[in-house]
Design a protein around this motif. Sequence first.
Motif, PDB file in Angstrom:
ATOM      1  N   ASP A   1      19.006 -44.235  20.588  1.00 43.65           N
ATOM      2  CA  ASP A   1      17.601 -44.753  20.233  1.00 43.65           C
ATOM      3  C   ASP A   1      16.440 -44.702  21.355  1.00 43.65           C
ATOM      4  O   ASP A   1      15.397 -44.754  20.911  1.00 43.65           O
ATOM      5  CB  ASP A   1      17.661 -46.296  19.766  1.00 43.65           C
TER       6      ASP A   1
ATOM      7  N   ALA B   1      12.025 -42.976  15.982  1.00 42.31           N
ATOM      8  CA  ALA B   1      11.525 -43.590  14.856  1.00 42.31           C
ATOM      9  C   ALA B   1      10.790 -42.419  14.140  1.00 42.31           C
ATOM     10  O   ALA B   1      10.834 -42.383  12.704  1.00 42.31           O
ATOM     11  CB  ALA B   1      10.577 -44.954  14.879  1.00 42.31           C
TER      12      ALA B   1
ATOM     13  N   ALA C   1      11.370 -46.242  21.845  1.00 49.02           N
ATOM     14  CA  ALA C   1      11.883 -46.184  20.675  1.00 49.02           C
ATOM     15  C   ALA C   1      11.054 -45.218  19.390  1.00 49.02           C
ATOM     16  O   ALA C   1      11.631 -44.904  18.520  1.00 49.02           O
ATOM     17  CB  ALA C   1      12.159 -47.648  19.995  1.00 49.02           C
TER      18      ALA C   1
ATOM     19  N   GLY D   1      17.641 -50.561  18.728  1.00 53.78           N
ATOM     20  CA  GLY D   1      17.001 -50.036  17.624  1.00 53.78           C
ATOM     21  C   GLY D   1      17.115 -51.005  16.321  1.00 53.78           C
ATOM     22  O   GLY D   1      15.951 -51.029  15.533  1.00 53.78           O
TER      23      GLY D   1
ATOM     24  N   SER E   1      11.922 -53.060   4.815  1.00 58.70           N
ATOM     25  CA  SER E   1      12.285 -52.885   6.252  1.00 58.70           C
ATOM     26  C   SER E   1      13.342 -53.866   6.644  1.00 58.70           C
ATOM     27  O   SER E   1      14.303 -53.476   7.307  1.00 58.70           O
ATOM     28  CB  SER E   1      10.991 -52.749   6.949  1.00 58.70           C
TER      29      SER E   1
ATOM     30  N   SER F   1      24.039 -48.270  12.508  1.00 58.16           N
ATOM     31  CA  SER F   1      23.238 -48.469  13.658  1.00 58.16           C
ATOM     32  C   SER F   1      24.094 -48.205  14.963  1.00 58.16           C
ATOM     33  O   SER F   1      25.190 -48.823  15.095  1.00 58.16           O
ATOM     34  CB  SER F   1      22.514 -49.528  13.764  1.00 58.16           C
TER      35      SER F   1
ATOM     36  N   THR G   1      10.308 -50.228  13.179  1.00 57.81           N
ATOM     37  CA  THR G   1      10.357 -50.055  14.725  1.00 57.81           C
ATOM     38  C   THR G   1       8.683 -49.674  15.034  1.00 57.81           C
ATOM     39  O   THR G   1       8.326 -50.068  16.030  1.00 57.81           O
ATOM     40  CB  THR G   1      10.896 -48.685  15.098  1.00 57.81           C
TER      41      THR G   1
ATOM     42  N   LEU H   1      14.970 -53.821  16.605  1.00 52.92           N
ATOM     43  CA  LEU H   1      13.555 -53.644  16.737  1.00 52.92           C
ATOM     44  C   LEU H   1      13.051 -53.723  15.177  1.00 52.92           C
ATOM     45  O   LEU H   1      11.998 -54.178  14.878  1.00 52.92           O
ATOM     46  CB  LEU H   1      13.201 -52.498  17.354  1.00 52.92           C
ATOM     47  N   SER H   2      13.962 -52.831  14.423  1.00 52.50           N
ATOM     48  CA  SER H   2      13.606 -52.771  12.931  1.00 52.50           C
ATOM     49  C   SER H   2      13.725 -54.168  12.164  1.00 52.50           C
ATOM     50  O   SER H   2      12.775 -54.351  11.484  1.00 52.50           O
ATOM     51  CB  SER H   2      14.745 -51.843  12.311  1.00 52.50           C
TER      52      SER H   2
ATOM     53  N   GLY I   1       8.136 -50.075  22.888  1.00 54.25           N
ATOM     54  CA  GLY I   1       7.824 -49.052  21.740  1.00 54.25           C
ATOM     55  C   GLY I   1       7.796 -47.706  22.141  1.00 54.25           C
ATOM     56  O   GLY I   1       8.056 -47.201  21.546  1.00 54.25           O
TER      57      GLY I   1
END
Length: 457
Positions: free
Chosen positions: A292, A59, A55, A366, A429, A442, A232, A369-370, A52
């Motif tokens: 990212d 974000a 990233a 990234g 999301s 991405s 994220t 994560l999203s 976290g």
Amino acid sequence: MDVGGASDRVRLIDEIAEENANIQKKSHGGKVGGLTIFTAAIFIVGDMAGSGVLALPRAVVDSGWIGLVLIVVCAFISAYTGVVLGRCWVIIKDRFPEKYATDHVRYPYPAIGYEAAGIYTRYIITFCVNFTLFGVSTVFLLLAADNMQSLLNEANVNMSFCYWLPILAAILCPFTWFGTPKDFWPIAAGAFIATAIACVLLFIQIFIDYDPSTKVEHKSTDFTNFFLAFGTILFAFGGHAVFPTIQHDMKRPENFPRTVFLSYSVILTEYLPIAAAGYFIFGNQFFTQDTDNILSLLSDNGLTVAVTVLITCHLVCGFIIVINPFCQELEELFKIPLEFNWKRVVLRTIVCAFVLFVAETIPSFGAILSLIGGSTVTFLTFVFPSFFYIRLNRMRSPKEAWGGRKMQLYEYILHGEIIMVGVLGAIASTYSAIDSIATGASRFTVPCYVNVTAAHQ
């Protein structure tokens, strides 16, 4: 000499000692010498922090300055629902002591879902937990490979990111063959310490790289980028999949709220300064360098190398810890014995190979994560704890052996708002993440086995 009386007294002492041990065992949730508030917090921080912190700066850049507000808000809501989830576990332990008070429960979150809403909800929770753990393992492997390439570049060893993925998977695979993480607390402590030191050094390096003469630019956000960033941020606070397991192993499970408060205080202290510094000092450099990972923007020096090594240590430890419950679930499904055997080796090797395949197919941490943060993590963190808490408090036993607590109107409103925000945020999301992956918006969306050179420059 009264041998019989002495024998009776010894037997009585033994019975009293055994009874005291049973009482202590019950009060500790079935485990004598379980986790304390502090050690449980170490497990939470060691599990959540790491990926976290790398990233979140991107974000915030994607979402704008409001992303800093989102980090704080999501931290408070996530901490609150973590406390609520802990209350749910205490409720079912009190109501069903024969099932949950003393016996070892391998999957307490699905157990909460089962008691609150039935067998199908248990299946849903099991899927969400395992999908999350599998996804986190993939993210850890991707980030570790990215960091390894950066480290070796310093030594003029140019090897593609995509080649580091199978190398690291092969190195880590034998470590996944260990049985359970109950004896792995030094690994969790190591991950905790490594991340804490790395955050301090990272913050220092960001300010060393600050150039007052350079104008920092920020582009406006849009729907897709905003909700990718939201996913994220949610991922960064998505430790609820393992919260009930940690609480179950505590000496006093009722103290879990203190553990949540302590761990989230540490995590927010690590996250917020790094995210703010990355946003205000680097800004659109994340877009111009197409990354990212904030480590990619730092100057090449010893401090950056130290940060990269520490974060990589966390990721390696985290991979071993996070993938273990997922493997245990599969072993229970296929009736594989608990002791070490060839079936475990084969199954866990296949799991590692599948993680590697997903990482090579979508080599964008990234995007993953999203996707995870916007889907299963959102439901496990925001939706299910509030929903189960309401259900458990409204339940009544047919024999009136127990009854639910009467909730106040403001509690229904609060939990209803959390559920509504969670559902809407999850839909938006998840859609944004899938659209980003499908359209190639991405970074690293070209599979490694299709075009290694294009996957990572």
